[in-house]
Structures are given as structure tokens and as C-alpha cells.
Design a protein around this motif. Structure first.
Motif, short mmCIF file in Angstrom:
data_model
loop_
_atom_site.label_atom_id
_atom_site.label_comp_id
_atom_site.label_asym_id
_atom_site.label_seq_id
_atom_site.Cartn_x
_atom_site.Cartn_y
_atom_site.Cartn_z
N GLU A 554 0.87 -1.09 0.08
CA GLU A 554 0.12 0.09 -0.03
C GLU A 554 0.92 1.24 -0.03
O GLU A 554 0.53 2.29 -0.71
CB GLU A 554 -0.99 -0.11 1.07
CG GLU A 554 -1.94 -1.05 1.14
CD GLU A 554 -3.12 -0.98 2.24
OE1 GLU A 554 -2.69 -0.08 3.13
OE2 GLU A 554 -4.02 -1.80 2.43
N ASP A 577 -6.26 -3.57 -6.26
CA ASP A 577 -5.94 -4.24 -5.01
C ASP A 577 -5.63 -5.59 -5.04
O ASP A 577 -5.74 -6.42 -6.04
CB ASP A 577 -7.23 -4.20 -4.10
CG ASP A 577 -7.71 -2.63 -3.73
OD1 ASP A 577 -6.65 -1.88 -3.53
OD2 ASP A 577 -8.85 -2.67 -3.36
N SER A 578 -4.57 -5.94 -4.28
CA SER A 578 -3.88 -7.43 -4.32
C SER A 578 -3.72 -7.78 -2.80
O SER A 578 -2.77 -7.85 -2.32
CB SER A 578 -2.89 -7.17 -5.03
OG SER A 578 -2.22 -8.78 -5.11
N PRO A 579 -5.04 -8.23 -2.20
CA PRO A 579 -5.14 -8.65 -0.96
C PRO A 579 -3.94 -9.87 -0.79
O PRO A 579 -3.44 -10.08 0.56
CB PRO A 579 -6.68 -8.90 -0.54
CG PRO A 579 -6.92 -9.33 -1.81
CD PRO A 579 -6.45 -8.48 -2.64
#
Length: 669
Positions: A554, A577-579
Motif C-alpha cells: 500500500e 487491490d491485491s490482498p
């Protein structure tokens, strides 16, 4: 100019590239074409007598009486087959040989059978020639005997290199050893026959040796075994016919009239081969030469002791030269070394024939299309390398045993003879239905009769070969031919299926223009490659343009967004987003979402790519781009564009302008 190390080595070994125009190979006169293209047939007398005596060594009774007659029988078969192929080359002068004859008259499947047989035979021609070459070299230089396999491999590599280089002077250079070999063999025969006629019969070194036989007591069993041994000896000697196909496929290299000149060359070569084989087998029997499979098991010295395991058998021609020129040792070395040289020429016929046939098959869609094109030196380099690789494998697998290789050799030779001659019979049947001129019809009837006789004789020899040699190794050749047939058929079906799939549609659906184009630039960081990719994407004037980055971290993503805004780049940046901290999956999901929303739109993904100059730099760069590009190519209506940026290591390695000298237009988005 070659600037890299690998290119420099290639140019050193192979030479500079040839331009296509002005490099047509000159047509050869008969006096040059005969020793070049018939060298395979002529050189076979350097090992065919060995195979005859080897088969007859199983029984001493017939060896002295039958060997010359087997030579006569093989010589007669040579003349019959040569007569058939004189007709073939005049009817089909394009150089397609039995493959063309079978394909046009019996259908593609028959042509494929012939092609499989010929490909196997070309590989075996190279392997056998270089294995026998190694035998003659180690005979002249006994210290090399333990290194027979490396000597054969080195010979294959040298022949391969010569084939890759190509040269207009090659035919003349190749003709010299063949003429020297003819002179050496006929000199040996003449001197030997003169000595025999004068009562001074030469005695071979092994004349006083004794061959140990496995006893067969039952007379019926002995008679059957003798018949089988004679048939096996005949089939072994038939290896002398292996080179007939080479001349048939080399017709375009002759001067006009090509068919007539090739036919005359075949006739002369067949007469010479038959005469040499008959003379050498006769002299071998008169001089008492012993030649067996395992000397340390089956050969006993005059004092009753077995020969040692280190005992190296000399080829029959070498033993004859030893015996006949016993007062002139230099002639022994002359005969042996000339025989070694002519085997190199014979091996070159495989280097010419295999790539040419593979190229024709590739153009017909039966082999990979890479084999259809010529390389830098206007030779079929891919075919030559494939041939060399296969031959080296055979030499290593058989430990450079000529006898083992010859067991594999003959099935394909006579299988192609049988199918080819059957095709010629059908060819004349078709022609006879169209021609009404009486004289022409008489010639065609004669030709059909000759081809029919050749088909019957070749079928008989093929049957003998299969019966006498199947368990000895011929089954491997049959299996290889069957495997090649299936593989080539599968390749042809694949190419046909792809061609049908790629054919333009009648309604022009494949020419439909997409409704819109959606351009995506993949951003990892803001640098020169990224700015160049943005410039390229903007030039295409797509309907929509966006930059995409994946927020694996982030803080890094936020910093990238701030830098993007500070530079006022005129393309919106989308942060995905790439959790689970993946790079490829979020990008792929984004592209798929666009495809679902607008199925008729074209999506263009621009990916910056570093062009590096050192092999190890590939490990450090472009890995994510490679993975993403591979996955995106599987998605319909998605085009992947790699935007190159050359690093300084590339410029130093390969020359040219470096990135620091690139047009400023591509540095600004």
C-alpha cells in the motif's frame, strides 16, 4: 558483421551467409556426378564382403564354395535394380525418387511408407559409413582401436560441418576419393587374380586360423541351418544396393538430359559395384580370410590358442591388401586410407539426401516446416543437424558396430524398392491407357516388365532380409519406420486441421473491425520504459486508455500515485487491490472484466520490456512481464504489445544506439 561471441564462432565454423540470388548449384557432368552420388553404392564393397563372410562363418563347409556365388547373386540383383531405376529416373527426373513415384501412383500413404523407410536409411547410411570409416582408420592406426566410437563421432561432426558450410568446389573434391578407391580396388583385384592365375596364391594372415562352430548333429537340421546361413549371407551382401536411391534423388543435379545422364550413371555404377563385389568375395575365399562376429570366442590360432579379447579384426578389403601386397606394405596403407576417404564421400550422400527429402516432406506438410527452409549457407541446416544427432545416437548405442547397424539397414532399402517398383508398374498401366503410338507402347510394355521383375525380386530379397535378420535387429528398423509413419501422419493431420481453421471465412467475419479499442499500460514504476509505453499507447489513439498498477504494497502504491499526479501525466492511473500480494491475477481479472462488459471491444495491453545484453540478466528482469504476457495470450480479443527498452548492456554487446541516444519523443508521455 558478427559482433557477438556466438555469431563469431558460427561464422568461423560455417562461414559468412550466402545471398539467395546467383547461388544456384551448377549442373554436374557425369564424370563428376558418378563418383559423388554413386559413392554410397561403390563404397559398400568396403564392407559388404565382410558381412557375407561373417554370415558364412557359422559353417566352414560353405564358406569357401558359396561366398563367390553369393557375390555373383548380389551383383545380379544390383544390375536388375539398376535397370529398374534407369527407367525411374527417366520417367520422374525431378529428384523425388520412390517417394514421388509412390505418392503419385499409389497414394499419399504409400509415399509416406517410402519416406519413412528412406529417412531411416539415410540416418543408417551416415552411421554405417562413419562406423566402417572408424574401422579402417583404426586398422591403419592400431593405437586408435580403443577409440573407435569417438573416431566415428568425429567423422560425423566433420561431415556435418562440411554439409553446413556448403561449397561449389565440394563435388570436385568429393570425386577424387571415389576415383582413387576404384583404382585401389581394381588394382587389388587385378594383382590378386594375376597371382592366383600364376599359381602364387596369396595367403591371408587369418588363413591358418580356425573358426569354432556350434555343432549341429542332425542332418536335416544341418541342411536347414545351411540354407538359412546362405540366405542370411545373401541378405547381408545386399547392403551393396543401398546407394541406388541416392542417384535417383540427385537427378536435378545432372546436366541435361538429366534423366538419361542419371540413368547412364546408375548403369555404370551398378556394373562397377557388381564387378568389385564379385571379385573381392572370390579373392576372400581363395586367400582363406576368416571373419567372425566375436573373434575371441570363435577364432583359434594355428597353435590352438584362442585369440585375445583385445584382438582387432581387420576388414576383408584390408586383409586382402595385406595378403596381395605382402611385399609392398605401402600399398596396404594406400588401400585402407583410400577406403576410409571414400566412406566419407558416401556419408556425404546422406547429408545431401536426408535434408532434401525432409524439406520435401515439410513442404508437403508431413514434417515440421522448419525443415523446409535453407540456412545461411543455402543448405538445409536444420535437417543436417537432425541427421547428425540421430546418427551419433546410433553410433553410441551400437558402440560403433557396423554389423549391428547393417542388421537395421536393409529393411528400409528394400521396402522402398518394393513400393517404388509397384508404383512404376501402375505408372505404365496408366500411360498405356493414354498412348496409342505402337513403338511407344512397346517401350512401355518392356519398361513395365522390367519394373515388375524388379518389384518381384525386391520383394523376395525383402522377405529374405526379414526372415534372416528380424530377430537380429531388423525389427528395430521396422519399429522406427512405423513410428515415423505415425508421427508424420499426425503432423500432416495437425497442419491440415490448422489450415482449415485459419482459412478466411466466406462472409468475411474474420475481417470485422472491432467496435472500440481499450488500451492498458502496465505500470510497475515510473521510469523511461513506462513513459515510452505510455507514448506508444497514446499514438495509437485508442477509444479508452488507462494505466494499471497493482498495489502489492500500500505504501509503494500510494507513493506511485503521488508521483504520477505530481508529473501531471495525461493518462489516468488505476490502482488494483491485491490482498494476497499477487501481481498477475489482479491484472488478468481486470482485463477479463473489460472483456465481459464489452465483448466486441479489442483490448490492447502494453507491457514495458527490458532488452538485455547478457544471458544472466534475463533471470533478473522481465519475469513478471513474461508470465503476464503468457496468460493474456490465452484470452480472446486481447492483444499484447511488448514495448522494448534497450539497456546499455545490450548496446555494448550488440552495438547500435543506446537508450541515452533515443528520440526524446519517447521519453515523455
Amino acid at each position: 558483421m558478427a559482433s557477438s561471441f556466438s555469431d563469431a564462432v558460427k561464422r568461423l565454423l560455417v562461414g559468412r551467409p550466402f545471398r539467395s540470388e546467383g547461388r544456384r548449384a551448377p549442373a554436374l557432368k557425369k564424370r563428376i556426378a558418378m563418383p559423388v552420388f554413386a559413392s554410397d553404392m561403390l563404397s559398400s564393397v568396403a564392407y559388404a564382403p565382410d558381412e557375407i563372410l561373417l554370415a558364412l562363418s557359422l559353417t566352414s563347409l560353405v564358406a569357401l564354395t558359396v561366398a563367390p556365388w553369393i557375390g555373383v547373386a548380389v551383383g545380379a540383383v544390383i544390375l536388375v535394380i539398376v535397370a529398374c531405376y534407369r527407367i525411374n529416373v527417366k520417367a520422374y527426373p525431378s529428384g523425388g525418387g520412390d517417394y514421388e513415384v509412390a505418392s503419385k501412383n499409389l497414394g499419399p500413404r504409400a509415399g509416406l511408407v517410402v519416406a519413412a523407410a528412406l529417412l531411416v536409411d539415410y540416418v543408417l547410411t551416415l552411421a554405417v559409413s562413419m562406423t566402417v570409416f572408424a574401422a579402417y582408420i583404426t586398422t591403419a592406426f592400431p593405437l586408435l582401436a580403443p577409440y573407435r566410437v569417438p573416431v566415428a563421432i568425429i567423422g560425423i561432426l566433420l561431415i556435418t560441418l562440411a554439409g553446413l558450410r556448403g561449397s561449389r568446389a565440394t563435388p570436385v573434391l568429393l570425386a577424387i576419393p571415389t576415383y582413387l578407391f576404384l583404382g585401389a580396388v581394381f588394382l587389388t583385384m587385378c594383382v590378386g587374380l594375376l597371382r592366383v592365375g600364376a599359381g602364387d596364391i596369396p595367403q591371408a594372415e587369418t588363413a591358418d586360423y580356425t573358426v569354432v562352430h556350434t555343432g549341429v548333429q542332425n542332418e536335416a537340421t544341418l541342411g536347414l541351418a545351411t540354407v538359412l546361413i546362405v540366405l542370411r549371407a545373401f541378405s547381408s551382401g545386399s547392403v551393396a544396393l543401398a546407394g541406388v536411391q541416392t542417384v535417383a534423388t540427385a537427378v536435378p543435379a545432372f546436366k541435361k538430359p538429366r534423366g538419361k545422364n542419371a540413368g547412364n550413371t546408375l548403369l555404370l555404377s551398378g556394373l562397377l559395384a557388381a564387378l568389385m563385389l564379385t571379385g573381392l568375395t572370390y579373392l576372400a575365399s581363395v586367400t582363406g580370410i576368416k571373419y567372425v562376429d566375436d573373434p575371441h570366442l570363435y577364432l583359434v590360432r594355428p597353435d590352438g590358442s584362442a585369440v585375445s579379447a583385445e584382438y582387432e579384426q581387420e576388414p576383408v578389403l584390408a586383409q586382402l591388401a595385406h595378403a596381395i601386397f605382402d611385399n609392398a606394405p605401402v600399398m596396404f596403407y594406400f588401400v585402407v586410407l583410400v577406403a576410409a576417404l571414400v566412406l566419407i564421400v558416401a556419408a556425404n550422400t546422406a547429408v545431401e539426401g536426408f535434408p532434401g527429402l525432409a524439406s520435401r516432406l515439410a513442404r508437403d506438410g508431413f514434417l515440421p516446416r522448419q525443415l523446409a527452409t535453407k540456412g545461411d549457407r543455402l543448405t538445409f541446416s536444420n535437417g543436417i543437424l537432425l541427421l547428425a544427432f540421430a546418427a551419433i545416437l546410433l553410433v553410441i548405442a551400437t558402440r560403433a558396430s557396423a554389423t549391428t547397424l547393417i542388421q537395421l539397414y536393409l529393411v528400409g532399402v528394400f521396402a522402398s524398392f518394393v513400393v517404388g517398383q509397384a508404383g512404376m508398374v501402375l505408372h505404365w498401366n496408366k500411360r498405356l491407357r493414354l498412348v496409342i503410338d505402337p513403338k511407344a507402347r512397346v517401350r512401355m510394355h518392356i519398361n513395365r516388365l522390367v519394373n515388375g521383375a524388379g518389384c518381384i525380386i525386391a520383394s523376395g530379397v525383402l522377405l529374405v532380409v526379414i526372415v534372416s535378420k528380424f530377430l537380429a535387429g531388423a525389427w528395430l528398423a521396422v519399429a522406427a519406420m512405423a513410428g515415423l509413419y505415425l508421427v508424420m501422419g499426425a503432423i500432416h493431420r495437425h497442419y491440415s486441421r490448422v489450415a482449415r481453421e485459419l482459412a478466411p471465412e466466406a462472409d468475411g467475419g474474420s475481417r470485422t473491425i472491432p467496435s472500440n479499442t481499450h488500451a492498458i499500460v502496465v505500470v510497475n514504476e515510473i521510469n523511461k520504459p513506462t513513459l515510452r509505453a505510455l507514448s506508444y499507447a497514446r499514438v495509437t489513439r485508442s477509444s479508452q486508455l488507462e494505466a494499471i498498477t497493482v498495489a502489492v504494497d500500500e505504501d509503494s502504491a500510494s507513493a506511485l500515485q503521488r508521483q504520477w499526479n505530481d508529473m501531471s501525466l495525461p493518462v489516468p492511473l488505476t490502482v488494483l487491490d491485491s490482498p494476497y500480494r499477487e501481481l498477475v491475477r489482479p491484472l488478468l481479472a481486470h482485463v477479463l472484466a473489460i472483456r465481459r462488459r464489452s465483448p466486441r471491444d479489442l483490448v490492447i495491453v502494453y507491457i514495458p520490456q527490458y532488452i538485455v545484453g547478457r544471458w544472466w540478466e534475463h533471470i533478473l528482469h522481465n519475469q513478471v512481464a513474461l508470465k503476464l504476457r503468457t496468460r493474456l495470450l490465452l484470452v480472446p480479443n486481447v492483444v499484447v504489445v511488448s514495448v522494448p527498452w534497450r539497456l546499455r548492456s545490450f548496446s555494448r554487446q550488440y552495438g547500435g544506439d543506446g537508450p541515452e541516444n533515443d528520440n526524446p519523443l519517447y521519453r515523455q508521455a
